[in-house]
Design a protein around this motif. Structure first.
Motif, PDB file in Angstrom:
ATOM      1  N   GLY A   9       0.896  -1.357  -0.060  1.00 16.54           N
ATOM      2  CA  GLY A   9      -0.130  -0.050   0.030  1.00 16.54           C
ATOM      3  C   GLY A   9       0.815   1.115  -0.084  1.00 16.54           C
ATOM      4  N   ILE A  10       1.740   1.148   0.729  1.00 16.00           N
ATOM      5  CA  ILE A  10       2.771   2.558   0.882  1.00 16.00           C
ATOM      6  C   ILE A  10       3.513   2.757  -0.316  1.00 16.00           C
ATOM      7  CG2 ILE A  10       4.873   3.443   1.958  1.00 16.00           C
ATOM      8  CD1 ILE A  10       3.768   2.028   4.621  1.00 16.00           C
ATOM      9  N   GLY A  11       3.876   1.446  -1.052  1.00 12.27           N
ATOM     10  CA  GLY A  11       4.644   1.649  -2.365  1.00 12.27           C
ATOM     11  C   GLY A  11       3.829   1.815  -3.456  1.00 12.27           C
ATOM     12  N   LEU A  12       2.300   1.504  -3.297  1.00  7.38           N
ATOM     13  CA  LEU A  12       1.352   2.122  -4.209  1.00  7.38           C
ATOM     14  C   LEU A  12       1.247   3.508  -4.255  1.00  7.38           C
ATOM     15  CD1 LEU A  12      -0.178   1.165  -6.563  1.00  7.38           C
ATOM     16  CD2 LEU A  12      -2.116   1.000  -5.043  1.00  7.38           C
ATOM     17  N   VAL A  13       1.019   4.042  -3.145  1.00  7.71           N
ATOM     18  CA  VAL A  13       1.121   5.470  -2.921  1.00  7.71           C
ATOM     19  C   VAL A  13       2.409   6.213  -3.342  1.00  7.71           C
ATOM     20  CG1 VAL A  13       0.925   7.261  -1.268  1.00  7.71           C
ATOM     21  CG2 VAL A  13      -0.651   5.084  -0.896  1.00  7.71           C
ATOM     22  N   ALA A  14       3.568   5.520  -2.943  1.00  5.98           N
ATOM     23  CA  ALA A  14       4.801   6.338  -3.409  1.00  5.98           C
ATOM     24  C   ALA A  14       4.946   6.204  -4.923  1.00  5.98           C
ATOM     25  CB  ALA A  14       5.908   5.693  -2.699  1.00  5.98           C
ATOM     26  N   ALA A  15       4.531   5.187  -5.745  1.00  6.80           N
ATOM     27  CA  ALA A  15       4.639   5.080  -7.114  1.00  6.80           C
ATOM     28  C   ALA A  15       3.714   5.989  -7.603  1.00  6.80           C
ATOM     29  CB  ALA A  15       4.186   3.421  -7.422  1.00  6.80           C
TER      30      ALA A  15
END
Length: 190
Positions: A9-15
């Motif tokens: 989830g955090i990676g998706l937001v960062a992406a």
């Protein structure tokens, strides 16, 4: 599983957030066909994070102690992430040029080209210099027999290199995650 979902989830937001930020930072470059800011935006952020998490979980499952596991997992994650990056780049075919045309291209290696049109490193070319020459004479010989050259990956090939790296990261994530499950399952008392 919960940790993986959180990292995802955090990676998706960062992406998602990093893509317009990188585009705004490099207005003169089409990021979709350039190695400028490669890996600092988009899906590779998510995939690198998940791979690092999976490797960290595996290291934690194998080591079992908190502090050593953190150190081992940080080192192992860096090795996997950079190893995948290097493997994706070095396994992709390069082009040869005497000079790069734009900053969107990714330099693979710098060397020289001789009369036989083979690309070699400068050190390999200097190894063929006649014996007994001073350093200045060796470099003068090199300039007389070779011309500088660069191998590079064209910026337009960035999506293919990113796809290759992404697939390798997914593979590393699946292998490390699967191995973690096996390690933890074998430790569990029946």
């Amino acid at each position: 599983l919960v940790g993986g979902l959180a990292v995802g989830g955090i990676g998706l937001v960062a992406a998602i957030v990093s893509t317009p930020l990188a585009a705004a930072e490099h207005l003169d470059v089409d990021l979709g066909s350039s190695f400028v800011a490669y890996g600092a935006w988009g899906p590779l952020l998510l995939l690198r994070g998940l791979a690092a998490f999976a490797v960290g979980v595996l290291a934690g499952a194998l080591v079992g102690r908190v502090t050593p596991a953190l150190l081992v997992s940080a080192l192992a994650a860096m090795i996997v992430i950079f190893g995948v990056l290097i493997l994706a780049r070095t396994s992709y075919p390069t082009e040869l040029a005497s000079a790069l045309e734009g900053r969107a291209d990714l330099v693979a290696s710098v060397g020289v080209v001789g009369a036989d049109r083979r690309f070699v490193s400068q050190a390999a070319a200097l190894a063929h210099a006649p014996a007994g020459l001073s350093d200045a004479e060796r470099y003068a010989w090199l300039d007389a027999h070779y011309r500088p050259a660069t191998t590079y990956i064209a910026g337009s090939d960035m999506p293919a290199v990113a796809l290759r790296e992404g697939l390798l990261l997914v593979g590393a994530t699946v292998v490390a995650g699967g191995a973690s499950v096996l390690v933890v399952d074998r430790r569990r008392p029946l």
